[in-house]
Design an enzyme around this catalytic site. Structure first.
Site, mmCIF file in Angstrom:
data_model
loop_
_atom_site.group_PDB
_atom_site.id
_atom_site.type_symbol
_atom_site.label_atom_id
_atom_site.label_comp_id
_atom_site.label_asym_id
_atom_site.label_seq_id
_atom_site.Cartn_x
_atom_site.Cartn_y
_atom_site.Cartn_z
ATOM 1 N N ALA A 1 0.813 -1.225 0.000
ATOM 2 C CA ALA A 1 0.000 0.000 0.000
ATOM 3 C C ALA A 1 0.849 1.278 0.000
ATOM 4 C CB ALA A 1 -0.981 0.008 1.186
ATOM 5 N N GLU B 1 3.525 2.222 -5.620
ATOM 6 C CA GLU B 1 2.525 1.602 -6.484
ATOM 7 C C GLU B 1 2.195 2.492 -7.674
ATOM 8 O OE1 GLU B 1 -0.517 -0.767 -3.850
ATOM 9 O OE2 GLU B 1 -0.021 1.104 -2.865
#
Lengths: 455, 337
Positions: B87, B292
């Site tokens: 995350a 990400e």
């Protein structure tokens, strides 16, 4: 790489001695000379190898399991089935109260996807374990399978997972996570053009160089040391503790050197059964996914279906956006209810739109469970959003980059999920892209700032 | 039939940390008797360089050189809790925990040095290369080596600190979806240039020009590595990768790297990166999480470039030559109809 220091210079001081320094990473020499030790580089006397018997069917009832032939296979030390697992039913996010428990460590009455773990075989060599696994006889009654989001949501679809009782995750908001902002129908009514388009994707593999795995050693003091390449040490420890009904102090996880992790190593499909095997045999156990297991058994990025309906004005303003997203979780939740919820928080993208409606569904199918993967809930959503944005620009005959400046969010703008925008920098990224890509935009856009609504 | 060129753009943002927060990370910092520092975590270094970044963050906070800091991590017997490395949270969450722990350790270190120098701790500063001195009087100084020895053997003090970072969990309102997904967002804009062979449907990405806004580049070389790797992954997602090429059909699933398509070294685009820094309010030295995000904007940028080149839309990933060819045939059938 160019550090474009001229943007936001007044919001920074650059007077650090260690921060901002391009120092070589401490472990790089080991990595590039092959001296870094990964978990699988360890050897232990008496090491047993675990191989999994997996379901050959997408959906089937288990009528019986016969391990007698496999047990006689030379080198076999132990065979483990569902009844050996103290708390066989689990779900990873129960630690943060995202239930229900919906997955078995080893299949009990049913298998719900092709590749599901049914029986674990432990033997002196990996080859003996594999040969013995082939001798385990499972009597299946094949059931009708649901293999796509569309089929899963049909009213008469077979139920994939009885623990949910329906083929989608039930949020406290109902069948999907919802965001409602403004009045999307009113927005469509005032729009000069409406564009509704569908986007989709297939599952994607993490493709780490090092496959998922662990080695567990039973210690003399009754503890178990688990050498693992998990991305989350305590996620693994805490879930193993629940599954094995073993106090956490009996478990010792050692990791931290990982040959690539993009979310696939956040699941806990490996360590609990390996620790159980070490407990039942009193011997060190190695459980390492083959490349085929890594590609077809470990959780991929979810397949997704995303429908976007936009209302746009001739002057370039998007005045309404409706997004319906379906995330294919496969047979079990793992991290997918979280991912679908994250997508609802991410839409409508980095644009200020006054009328927004979002529905994000987490859908169950008889497929390999999907789970966390780099950007899940966002990556495929961004593909859909940004292709849609390009189509809108071309629909009204506007330059696609200039179109984005018109709609870009700026500090103070209210987002659809009702948080004011802070620290925006989309406009500046586009200004820099305009410069380095030689894609000129009007002077008006080059003067814009994320920090003010002027201009 | 011909090879056509096109370019496409995409702009994205990305939240740092677990969606809706509630994802804690802790850190411990202590000094050895001779003034080296140890950071103890349970966070995992996935190969992205978390250990190096935590060492730099600790060093900057205490005021010592990075090489005097050792990071011990990913051992649940020694390291305090970390939710995990995912995350885009490692730098942001663990970094903040390390700063808090390092500040506490620095304070004890300065107090011991103050006793040794017979001054107030608030009058002291570090020089970043292993010494503590009176502000404005660099000659009145003591080395961190001697300070740590004095703390251990004379004052009986532990130069150490505890750190914890938690973004409180947000619960979405059921009907409106009002929620706080994240405290800060990174940004990106990518321009991709492609060549599409109308005869084979093959797409070659000629170049990607990526601009990333990441709060603060704590180690620019490591940032560059991650952003380039992510950019290649984005191209790979756009054009090559899937475990099931005919989803939802479950046949043809790849079992190894011979069958799983990814770009090889010869298929990689010329990659250009620019980094902007708008420090986040709650990030370590303003850092956000680009881990990400950096693989996302290339996918739509490539898709949009294909349209720019040949006028067809492929709205299903991956955009394989087969799909491009089918779309081209449909285009041509439409043109002649």
């Amino acid at each position: 790489m160019k550090l474009s220091k001229n943007y936001f210079a007044d919001e920074r001081t650059d007077d650090f001695t260690e921060i901002g320094q391009p120092r070589p990473r401490s472990d790089i020499r080991g990595h590039v000379t092959g001296r870094t030790a990964y978990f699988a580089d360890r050897t232990f006397p008496g090491l047993l190898h675990l191989k999994m018997v997996r379901s050959p069917h997408h959906h089937a009832r288990i009528r019986g399991i016969d391990t007698s032939e496999a047990e006689k296979h030379p080198g076999v030390a132990r065979i483990i089935t569902a009844k050996d697992v103290p708390q066989n039913l689990y779900t990873i996010l129960i630690l943060i109260h995202v239930g229900p428990e919906d997955e078995h460590v080893l299949a009990e009455d049913k298998v719900r996807w092709k590749g599901e773990a049914v029986v674990a075989v432990l033997a002196e060599t990996a080859r003996a374990a594999e040969e013995a696994a082939a001798k385990v006889k499972v009597d299946y009654e094949v059931l009708p399978a649901v293999l796509s989001i569309e089929d899963a949501l049909k009213p008469d679809a077979p139920i994939v997972n009885e623990h949910h009782g329906r083929n989608y995750y039930l949020y406290d908001s109902g069948e999907c996570r919802k965001v409602r902002f403004g009045d999307v129908e009113k927005g469509f009514a005032q729009a000069d053009h409406i564009l509704e388009e569908s986007y989709s994707s297939g599952p994607i593999e993490h493709a780490p160089l090092e496959t998922s795995g662990c080695i567990v050693t039973p210690e003399a003091n009754g503890r178990f040391t688990c050498y693992t390449n998990t991305q989350a040490m305590f996620f693994t420890l805490d879930n193993a503790s629940i599954i094995l009904q073993m106090p956490g102090h009996k478990l010792h996880m050692v990791g931290g050197t990982v040959g690539g992790g993009f979310g696939g190593k956040v699941d806990v499909t490996i360590e609990p059964v390996a620790i159980l095997a070490a407990k039942l045999t009193g011997r060190p156990v190695s459980f390492i996914y083959s490349r085929e297991e890594e590609m077809q058994v470990s959780s991929p990025r979810a397949a997704e279906r995303i429908v976007i309906k936009d209302g746009v004005m001739k002057d370039g303003r998007i005045v309404a956006r409706q997004v319906t997203a379906y995330i294919d979780a496969g047979a079990y939740s793992r991290h997918s209810p979280y991912g679908a919820q994250k997508s609802a928080a991410h839409f409508p993208g980095p644009y200020t739109i006054s009328n927004v409606a979002i529905d994000s569904y987490c859908v169950y199918t008889n497929r390999t469970p999907s789970s966390a993967m780099r950007g899940f809930g966002v990556t495929i959503g961004d593909f859909a959003l940004e292709v849609q944005t390009d189509k809108l620009a071309r629909l009204i005959g506007m330059d696609p980059l200039e179109f984005r400046f018109i709609n870009a969010y700026r500090d103070g703008d209210m987002k659809a999920h009702r948080q004011p925008t802070e620290g925006a920098a989309l406009i500046e990224c586009m200004q820099e892209a305009s410069v380095i890509a030689g894609w000129p935009v009007s002077e008006r856009f080059m003067k814009m700032s994320s920090r003010t609504r002027e201009g | 039939m011909a090879v056509k060129r096109g370019r496409g753009v995409a702009a994205v943002n990305y939240p740092t940390g677990m969606n809706l927060g509630g994802d804690p990370t802790q850190a411990l910092v202590h000094s050895t008797p001779t003034g080296s520092f140890m950071v103890t975590l349970s966070s995992v270094d996935l190969g992205q360089g978390l250990k190096q970044i935590m060492a730099q963050i600790c060093a900057e906070t205490i005021g010592v050189p990075t090489e005097s800091v050792t990071v011990d991590t990913a051992d649940t017997d020694t390291g305090p809790h970390c939710m995990g490395t995912f995350a885009s949270r490692g730098t942001h969450r663990a970094g903040n925990a390390v700063i808090q722990a390092a500040r506490e350790a620095r304070q004890v270190m300065l107090e011991v040095a103050a006793e040794e120098l017979e001054v107030n701790a608030s009058d002291l500063d570090t020089d970043g290369s292993g010494n503590i001195h009176v502000k404005g009087a660099p000659s009145r100084s003591i080395s961190i080596f001697d300070t740590a020895l004095a703390a251990h053997f004379k004052h009986g003090r532990s130069i150490s600190g505890r750190g914890m970072f938690l973004v409180p969990r947000s619960y979405p309102e059921t009907e409106t979806g009002a929620m706080k997904p994240s405290t800060c967002y990174a940004h990106a804009c990518t321009v991709a240039e492609v060549e599409v062979d109308e005869e084979t449907g093959e797409v070659v990405v000629l170049s990607v020009k990526n601009v990333f806004e990441i709060g603060r580049a704590l180690n620019p070389k490591m940032v560059e590595q991650q952003l380039i790797g992510g950019s290649w992954m984005g191209i790979s997602h756009a054009l090559y990768e899937t475990t099931e090429p005919y989803y939802p059909d479950r046949e043809h699933g790849a079992r190894d790297y011979n069958e799983y398509l990814m770009p090889g070294p010869g298929d990689l685009a010329e990659t250009e990166i620019a980094v902007l820094e708008r420090p986040s309010g709650d990030g370590p030295f303003g850092a956000k999480g680009p881990g990400e995000m950096c693989a996302n904007p290339q996918i739509p940028a490539v898709a949009n470039a294909i349209f720019d080149a040949v006028g067809v839309r492929v709205d299903t990933l991956p955009i394989t030559p087969e799909r491009v060819l089918r779309a081209l045939r449909q285009r041509d059938a439409g043109a002649t109809a």
